[in-house]
Write an enzyme that holds these catalytic residues in place. Structure first.
Site, PDB file in Angstrom:
ATOM      1  N   ARG A   1       3.237  -9.096   8.769  1.00 39.30           N
ATOM      2  CA  ARG A   1       3.751  -8.076   7.834  1.00 39.30           C
ATOM      3  C   ARG A   1       5.257  -7.895   8.037  1.00 39.30           C
ATOM      4  O   ARG A   1       5.997  -7.683   7.090  1.00 39.30           O
ATOM      5  CB  ARG A   1       2.999  -6.743   7.970  1.00 39.30           C
ATOM      6  CG  ARG A   1       1.543  -6.836   7.492  1.00 39.30           C
ATOM      7  CD  ARG A   1       0.931  -5.491   7.136  1.00 39.30           C
ATOM      8  NE  ARG A   1       1.416  -4.944   5.893  1.00 39.30           N
ATOM      9  CZ  ARG A   1       0.908  -5.200   4.684  1.00 39.30           C
ATOM     10  NH1 ARG A   1      -0.108  -6.019   4.533  1.00 39.30           N
ATOM     11  NH2 ARG A   1       1.423  -4.642   3.613  1.00 39.30           N
TER      12      ARG A   1
ATOM     13  N   HIS B   1       0.323 -12.298  -0.129  1.00 38.46           N
ATOM     14  CA  HIS B   1      -0.582 -11.244   0.333  1.00 38.46           C
ATOM     15  C   HIS B   1      -0.764 -11.446   1.832  1.00 38.46           C
ATOM     16  O   HIS B   1      -0.815 -12.585   2.301  1.00 38.46           O
ATOM     17  CB  HIS B   1      -1.955 -11.361  -0.339  1.00 38.46           C
ATOM     18  CG  HIS B   1      -3.008 -10.581   0.392  1.00 38.46           C
ATOM     19  ND1 HIS B   1      -3.210  -9.233   0.169  1.00 38.46           N
ATOM     20  CD2 HIS B   1      -3.870 -10.945   1.379  1.00 38.46           C
ATOM     21  CE1 HIS B   1      -4.158  -8.807   0.989  1.00 38.46           C
ATOM     22  NE2 HIS B   1      -4.579  -9.816   1.731  1.00 38.46           N
TER      23      HIS B   1
HETATM   24  P1  GDP Z   1       0.800  -5.150   0.100  1.00 36.15           P
HETATM   25  O1  GDP Z   1      -0.210  -4.969   1.200  1.00 36.15           O
HETATM   26  O2  GDP Z   1       2.219  -5.048   0.599  1.00 36.15           O
HETATM   27  O3  GDP Z   1       0.586  -6.421  -0.706  1.00 36.15           O
HETATM   28  O4  GDP Z   1       0.646  -3.935  -0.946  1.00 36.15           O
HETATM   29  P2  GDP Z   1      -0.642  -3.111  -1.464  1.00 36.15           P
HETATM   30  O5  GDP Z   1      -1.886  -3.533  -0.737  1.00 36.15           O
HETATM   31  O6  GDP Z   1      -0.282  -1.665  -1.483  1.00 36.15           O
HETATM   32  O7  GDP Z   1      -0.746  -3.565  -2.998  1.00 36.15           O
HETATM   33  C1  GDP Z   1      -1.287  -4.816  -3.329  1.00 36.15           C
HETATM   34  C2  GDP Z   1      -0.409  -5.468  -4.394  1.00 36.15           C
HETATM   35  O8  GDP Z   1      -0.424  -4.662  -5.588  1.00 36.15           O
HETATM   36  C3  GDP Z   1       1.075  -5.588  -4.047  1.00 36.15           C
HETATM   37  O9  GDP Z   1       1.351  -6.704  -3.231  1.00 36.15           O
HETATM   38  C4  GDP Z   1       1.681  -5.701  -5.427  1.00 36.15           C
HETATM   39  O10 GDP Z   1       1.571  -7.030  -5.942  1.00 36.15           O
HETATM   40  C5  GDP Z   1       0.800  -4.783  -6.276  1.00 36.15           C
HETATM   41  N1  GDP Z   1       1.313  -3.403  -6.404  1.00 36.15           N
HETATM   42  C6  GDP Z   1       1.307  -2.453  -5.430  1.00 36.15           C
HETATM   43  N2  GDP Z   1       1.829  -1.296  -5.902  1.00 36.15           N
HETATM   44  C7  GDP Z   1       2.170  -1.515  -7.194  1.00 36.15           C
HETATM   45  C8  GDP Z   1       2.752  -0.666  -8.228  1.00 36.15           C
HETATM   46  O11 GDP Z   1       3.086   0.512  -8.045  1.00 36.15           O
HETATM   47  N3  GDP Z   1       2.934  -1.225  -9.449  1.00 36.15           N
HETATM   48  C9  GDP Z   1       2.587  -2.527  -9.723  1.00 36.15           C
HETATM   49  N4  GDP Z   1       2.801  -3.000 -10.960  1.00 36.15           N
HETATM   50  N5  GDP Z   1       2.044  -3.339  -8.767  1.00 36.15           N
HETATM   51  C10 GDP Z   1       1.835  -2.850  -7.521  1.00 36.15           C
HETATM   52 MG    MG Z   2      -2.281  -4.684   0.904  1.00 39.12          MG
END
Ligand code: GDP
Ligand code: MG
Length: 188
Positions: free
Chosen positions: A114, A154
């Site tokens: 990460r 991811h």
């Molecule tokens: P990660 O663990 O850093 O990948 O983030 P999360 O698990 O919170 O979210 C999964 C994925 O959803 C992210 O990698 C982004 O591609 C997408 N995503 C997260 N938050 C948002 C948002 O507020 N708007 C949009 N359009 N996509 C989002």
């Molecule tokens: Mg995530």
């Protein structure tokens, strides 16, 4: 503590030919690739990967609301509704092309991965991270275009999630066990 994590190069990372750079960034930090395959996920696999977990829906929705508020945009939807919308964008993104799924092993693999790949929003990610160096995408741009944030990769959130995600993507026999030539140098 040696642990394992799942890393997936998302379709934008594959289309932009960034797979090599992403692998190198993790290998250079001492992480060992122990499984890899290219897959074009169908809706079923994408849905099982991005499970509609209530806690995740809530936290993604709340985070989106605070970024709208920062920009002075008013919001009427609940965090869960926004979370569900973002999840649908993600399913569309994940099923839009080939992805490279990998398992990495090493000291604090979940945490280190990460750190190297960077936080969710590339706009804010440090330029020394993969997301910050190779993308400038932001929540507002992605939301306006009704798509997921294109952040190239991811990676699992924590050890327990990593275990479940690895089991979803790989059979035990697809995971290799071997020693890197520099392992003794790094760990002993
Ligand atoms: P990660 O663990 O850093 O990948 O983030 P999360 O698990 O919170 O979210 C999964 C994925 O959803 C992210 O990698 C982004 O591609 C997408 N995503 C997260 N938050 C948002 C948002 O507020 N708007 C949009 N359009 N996509 C989002
Ligand atoms: Mg995530």
């Amino acid at each position: 503590m040696i642990d394992r994590t799942l890393v997936i190069v998302k379709p934008d990372g594959v289309y932009r030919s960034l797979t090599g750079k992403i692998i190198t960034s993790l290998e250079d930090a001492g992480l060992k690739m122990i499984a890899a395959k290219m897959v074009s996920p169908d809706a079923d696999l994408a849905g099982r990967h991005y499970v509609a977990d209530e806690k995740w829906l809530q936290s993604v929705g709340e985070k989106a609301i605070s970024s709208y508020k920062e920009k002075g945009v008013s919001v009427t939807e609940s965090p869960r509704e926004i979370g569900m919308r973002i999840r649908q964008y993600l399913l569309d993104y994940f099923t839009s092309g080939p992805v490279l799924a990998m398992v990495f092993e090493g000291n604090e693999a979940v945490f280190i991965t990460r750190k190297i790949l960077g936080p969710t929003e590339p706009r804010k990610a440090d330029p020394s991270t993969i997301r910050g160096k190779y993308s400038s995408d932001s929540y507002d741009l992605a939301d306006m275009a009704k798509r997921a944030v294109k952040n190239l990769v991811h990676m699992s959130e924590d050890r327990d999630t990593a275990k479940n995600e690895i089991a979803l993507w790989f059979m035990e026999k697809e995971i290799s066990s071997y020693k890197r030539t520099d392992e003794d140098m790094m760990y002993r």
